[in-house]
Design a protein around this motif. Sequence first.
Motif, PDB file in Angstrom:
ATOM      1  N   ALA A 139      -5.335   3.876   4.061  1.00 50.42           N
ATOM      2  CA  ALA A 139      -5.658   3.438   2.596  1.00 50.42           C
ATOM      3  C   ALA A 139      -6.827   2.493   2.791  1.00 50.42           C
ATOM      4  O   ALA A 139      -6.852   1.619   3.845  1.00 50.42           O
ATOM      5  N   ARG A 159       2.756  13.669   2.592  1.00 48.82           N
ATOM      6  CA  ARG A 159       3.989  13.187   2.702  1.00 48.82           C
ATOM      7  C   ARG A 159       4.740  13.867   3.661  1.00 48.82           C
ATOM      8  O   ARG A 159       4.873  14.979   3.630  1.00 48.82           O
ATOM      9  N   ALA A 186       0.857  -1.240   0.106  1.00 48.63           N
ATOM     10  CA  ALA A 186      -0.127   0.046   0.066  1.00 48.63           C
ATOM     11  C   ALA A 186       0.886   1.300  -0.002  1.00 48.63           C
ATOM     12  O   ALA A 186       0.610   2.406  -0.686  1.00 48.63           O
ATOM     13  N   ALA A 187       1.847   1.213   0.840  1.00 49.63           N
ATOM     14  CA  ALA A 187       2.923   2.410   0.635  1.00 49.63           C
ATOM     15  C   ALA A 187       3.538   2.576  -0.525  1.00 49.63           C
ATOM     16  O   ALA A 187       3.530   3.684  -0.869  1.00 49.63           O
ATOM     17  N   ASP A 238       4.163   7.891   3.201  1.00 52.58           N
ATOM     18  CA  ASP A 238       3.711   6.942   2.486  1.00 52.58           C
ATOM     19  C   ASP A 238       3.128   5.540   3.463  1.00 52.58           C
ATOM     20  O   ASP A 238       2.191   5.314   2.960  1.00 52.58           O
ATOM     21  N   SER A 242      -7.596   9.199   3.018  1.00 53.22           N
ATOM     22  CA  SER A 242      -6.988   8.005   2.891  1.00 53.22           C
ATOM     23  C   SER A 242      -5.399   8.331   2.547  1.00 53.22           C
ATOM     24  O   SER A 242      -4.596   7.355   2.512  1.00 53.22           O
ATOM     25  N   ALA A 243      -4.971   9.561   2.117  1.00 53.53           N
ATOM     26  CA  ALA A 243      -3.794   9.906   1.851  1.00 53.53           C
ATOM     27  C   ALA A 243      -3.463  11.222   2.480  1.00 53.53           C
ATOM     28  O   ALA A 243      -3.221  12.131   1.812  1.00 53.53           O
ATOM     29  N   ALA A 266       0.098   7.017   5.023  1.00 55.25           N
ATOM     30  CA  ALA A 266      -1.053   7.188   4.136  1.00 55.25           C
ATOM     31  C   ALA A 266      -1.588   5.717   3.865  1.00 55.25           C
ATOM     32  O   ALA A 266      -2.780   5.284   3.677  1.00 55.25           O
ATOM     33  N   ALA A 267      -0.595   4.737   3.660  1.00 51.83           N
ATOM     34  CA  ALA A 267      -1.074   3.329   3.514  1.00 51.83           C
ATOM     35  C   ALA A 267      -1.710   2.707   4.711  1.00 51.83           C
ATOM     36  O   ALA A 267      -2.810   2.030   4.473  1.00 51.83           O
ATOM     37  N   HIS A 324       1.019   4.313  -3.057  1.00 51.39           N
ATOM     38  CA  HIS A 324       0.956   5.573  -2.714  1.00 51.39           C
ATOM     39  C   HIS A 324       2.192   6.547  -3.188  1.00 51.39           C
ATOM     40  O   HIS A 324       1.925   7.655  -3.499  1.00 51.39           O
TER      41      HIS A 324
END
Length: 445
Positions: free
Chosen positions: A334, A414, A305-306, A327, A410-411, A330-331, A309
């Motif tokens: 997600a 960074r 998932a990372a 990332d 979900s994101a 975020a993952a 992203h």
Amino acid sequence: MTPWMRAAQLDNDDDDLKRLLSVAPVALPNIMGASSDDLLRALRSFHRASDQDVEIAREISALMRAHARTVYSSLEQFERFAKGTPPAFGEPPIRMFTGPTGAGKSRLIDALVRQKLGLPPVQVGTGLPPFPLTPFAHLTVRSGIAPKATLNSLATSVGLADFSSKSIASAIALLRQRLYQRGVSLVVADELQFLSMSARASDRVTGLLDMLAELGPPVLFVCNYSLGHKLAGRPPEQQRRFLGSPLVMMPMLPDGADFADFIADCNVVLGGALKLDMSPGSDDLRRIHGWTYGLRVFVCELVVAAVMHARPHAKAGKGQLVVTMGDFEAAYMATAYAAARKIVESSFSADQKHLSAKDAKNFTCPVPLLPSAEQVARRLASERRDRELNEAMRRAGQTPAERKATGLQSAPLRCDAETTQTKQKKSAAFRSAEEAKALLRRVLK
């Protein structure tokens, strides 16, 4: 020592055994073009054996050696029994191998089976063909599998033909003889929890285990915690038979070398794309551990998932793939990681005894833990409390917009060196001490 007794042994040196049980990671070509399924498959293709793996492997080997010493004590004994039906040598032991979902139980079993492939056949005497030597008979249980299909799977695992044309009793008798002829010292039934989905689940499981025990060798059944709790509700004599002397695999710890090595192996698969502090116990690894509960399967899913992203940023800049902690954050939020996130949160909550007794059965060990495993469980609970405090303090330093981005989307943004400095400059203007204290109270409540 007979060939069958040697086949049940493992290397005496722990470091050598780790190397034998391990499969080195291989860099995946074209990371930028690989699908998420390709990435996940590549991350699951390696196996680095841990100290815990070695300890459990030696327990399994001891079970096999005890059987081999009894039923394969001499070439003369084997020749006599191989020509007919092997006699009963007492009721074979049945042992449970359990642990959380994704801890690596199946990977260890696969490593043990792989290590014993290709053993030379045994020549017993004149007039007899060489006998194959296969110490393990291994099947993976699927939901709804019928008894005859179970026997066929076992037969296939040791190179035998299909038994579907025979009755259950005939198939058991023939398979018992064939397993003896092939030197099988352990029958392994993996993923047994998939047989326990119905209202009479434990009846089906105990029936299957009783049938496997009729084949002669010891039986090792591999399952998640949930099945162990169902078996704990059986009559006392069955609890003693099915839950006695269990093997338990625990998650990796955040400051352990095993966890750091696993992340490093993932980085090899990704061609060095992870830009993290991968030293044991680092803040980066502690945060990743908090998002995965130290379970191999979820680490792999989070890494995928990372990567997914991070890839748009690399494509936009036409540069090399770089995966940062931003990332990974975020993952964790997600959609693709939602199911794993729920299990991770429930696992930590169970350690802190924040789940109901009913819900906790899926996330707590059904048998008393040994002191070493109990210490791991306490460390995991303590780690969760520390992580909540650190996350609360970290988020207290974010602006409202940053908290909204990381908490509701979900994101999230960074997190590289530049944005970290920006956060530090803005935090005093946008965040009051009263808000920080309120957030901490909610987290620690």
